[in-house]
Design a protein around this motif. Structure first.
Motif, PDB file in Angstrom:
ATOM      1  N   VAL A 261       0.836  -1.205   0.000  1.00  0.00           N
ATOM      2  CA  VAL A 261       0.000   0.000   0.000  1.00  0.00           C
ATOM      3  C   VAL A 261       0.871   1.255   0.000  1.00  0.00           C
ATOM      4  O   VAL A 261       0.570   2.243  -0.682  1.00  0.00           O
ATOM      5  CB  VAL A 261      -0.961  -0.018   1.206  1.00  0.00           C
ATOM      6  CG1 VAL A 261      -1.615   1.348   1.406  1.00  0.00           C
ATOM      7  CG2 VAL A 261      -2.028  -1.088   1.012  1.00  0.00           C
TER       8      VAL A 261
ATOM      9  N   ARG B 240      -4.310   1.359  -4.477  1.00  0.00           N
ATOM     10  CA  ARG B 240      -3.998   0.935  -3.117  1.00  0.00           C
ATOM     11  C   ARG B 240      -4.976  -0.138  -2.637  1.00  0.00           C
ATOM     12  O   ARG B 240      -4.572  -1.107  -1.988  1.00  0.00           O
ATOM     13  CB  ARG B 240      -4.018   2.133  -2.159  1.00  0.00           C
ATOM     14  CG  ARG B 240      -2.992   3.201  -2.493  1.00  0.00           C
ATOM     15  CD  ARG B 240      -3.052   4.337  -1.496  1.00  0.00           C
ATOM     16  NE  ARG B 240      -2.491   3.934  -0.204  1.00  0.00           N
ATOM     17  CZ  ARG B 240      -2.753   4.534   0.944  1.00  0.00           C
ATOM     18  NH1 ARG B 240      -3.596   5.567   0.972  1.00  0.00           N
ATOM     19  NH2 ARG B 240      -2.200   4.121   2.056  1.00  0.00           N
TER      20      ARG B 240
ATOM     21  N   ASP C 264      -0.682   4.328  -4.881  1.00  0.00           N
ATOM     22  CA  ASP C 264      -1.555   5.436  -4.509  1.00  0.00           C
ATOM     23  C   ASP C 264      -2.888   5.317  -5.240  1.00  0.00           C
ATOM     24  O   ASP C 264      -3.073   4.449  -6.097  1.00  0.00           O
ATOM     25  CB  ASP C 264      -0.898   6.793  -4.818  1.00  0.00           C
ATOM     26  CG  ASP C 264      -0.436   6.916  -6.265  1.00  0.00           C
ATOM     27  OD1 ASP C 264      -1.031   6.263  -7.151  1.00  0.00           O
ATOM     28  OD2 ASP C 264       0.518   7.671  -6.523  1.00  0.00           O
TER      29      ASP C 264
END
Length: 202
Positions: free
Chosen positions: A44, A52, A48
Motif C-alpha cells: 500500500v 492501493r 496510490d
C-alpha cells in the motif's frame, strides 16, 4: 488497509471470510498473519489512488492458501480471492485485476510498467532486505514450514530459489533502497547451502 476497508473502497460490501483463520494455521511459521500484514503495509505504501485498494486485496489474498505446494498454492489463493471478491459484489474488472496480481506471485515477474504488480512483488520480498538477525529468523521459519523435506533436498531446492532471486536484476522494481541488503543476505545464505560439508571429526 484491511480487507473490508479495501472492499468498501472499491464499492463492494464486506462479507464473512476465513481469511484470519487461514493465516493463523499452526503449520505456518513464516507465511502467517505477521507476514501478510507486512506485505499489505509495504504494498500500500508503494502505491496510490485506487490501486492501493486493489493491491491491498491482492496482498491479503496472496498466501491465503499455503500448503507448501508452490504453484498450486498461488493458483488456489487466486481462486479464493475471485470467489470472495465476487461474493462481495466487486466489479468483474476489479476481481480479475486482483486475481491477476495474486497470480503474479507465481514467478515473481511483473509486466513492464505494471506499478501495482511491482509494488506487490517488492513488498512480498521485503523480508530479504531485513537486518541479518531478522533474516535469520525468516530463514529458520521457512525451513520449519518445509520440515518434511530432507536436508539434502532442502539445500538443493533452497539454493535454486536463492540463485533465481539473485539473478533478477534488479530484484526490486520500486523499492531500490532494499537491494543492497537483500543481495547481501541472499548471498550469505547461499554460501551456507553450497559450502562443502565439514569432514567428519574436523
Amino acid at each position: 488497509m484491511n480487507w473490508d476497508e479495501a472492499i468498501i473502497a472499491l464499492g463492494g460490501t464486506p462479507a464473512p471470510t476465513d481469511l484470519e483463520k487461514r493465516y493463523a494455521e499452526p503449520r505456518r511459521r513464516y507465511h502467517g498473519t505477521a507476514h501478510v500484514r507486512q506485505v499489505v503495509r509495504d504494498a500500500v505504501a508503494l502505491t496510490d489512488g485506487r490501486d492501493r485498494a486493489l493491491v491491498a486485496l491482492a496482498a491479503w489474498a496472496h498466501d491465503v492458501v499455503y500448503d507448501g505446494h508452490p504453484g498450486d498454492d498461488e493458483r488456489a489463493s487466486a481462486a479464493w480471492a475471485r470467489k470472495h471478491l465476487t461474493t462481495a459484489g466487486l466489479a468483474e474488472p476489479d476481481v480479475t485485476r486482483v486475481e491477476g496480481l495474486v497470480l503474479a506471485t507465481l514467478d515473481h515477474t511483473a509486466p513492464p510498467g505494471d506499478h501495482p504488480a511491482q509494488a506487490l512483488l517488492d513488498a512480498d520480498l521485503a523480508i530479504l532486505a531485513a537486518t541479518p538477525e531478522d533474516y535469520e529468523r525468516y530463514r529458520q521459519a521457512v525451513r520449519a514450514e518445509y520440515a518434511h523435506v530432507p536436508d539434502d533436498a532442502w539445500r538443493v531446492g533452497r539454493a535454486e530459489v536463492l540463485r533465481s532471486l539473485l539473478a533478477k536484476t534488479p530484484l526490486y522494481r520500486l523499492a531500490h533502497d532494499w537491494e543492497p541488503a537483500a543481495r547481501k543476505n541472499l548471498t550469505a545464505e547461499l554460501a551456507t547451502l553450497t559450502a562443502p560439508k565439514a569432514a567428519a571429526g574436523a
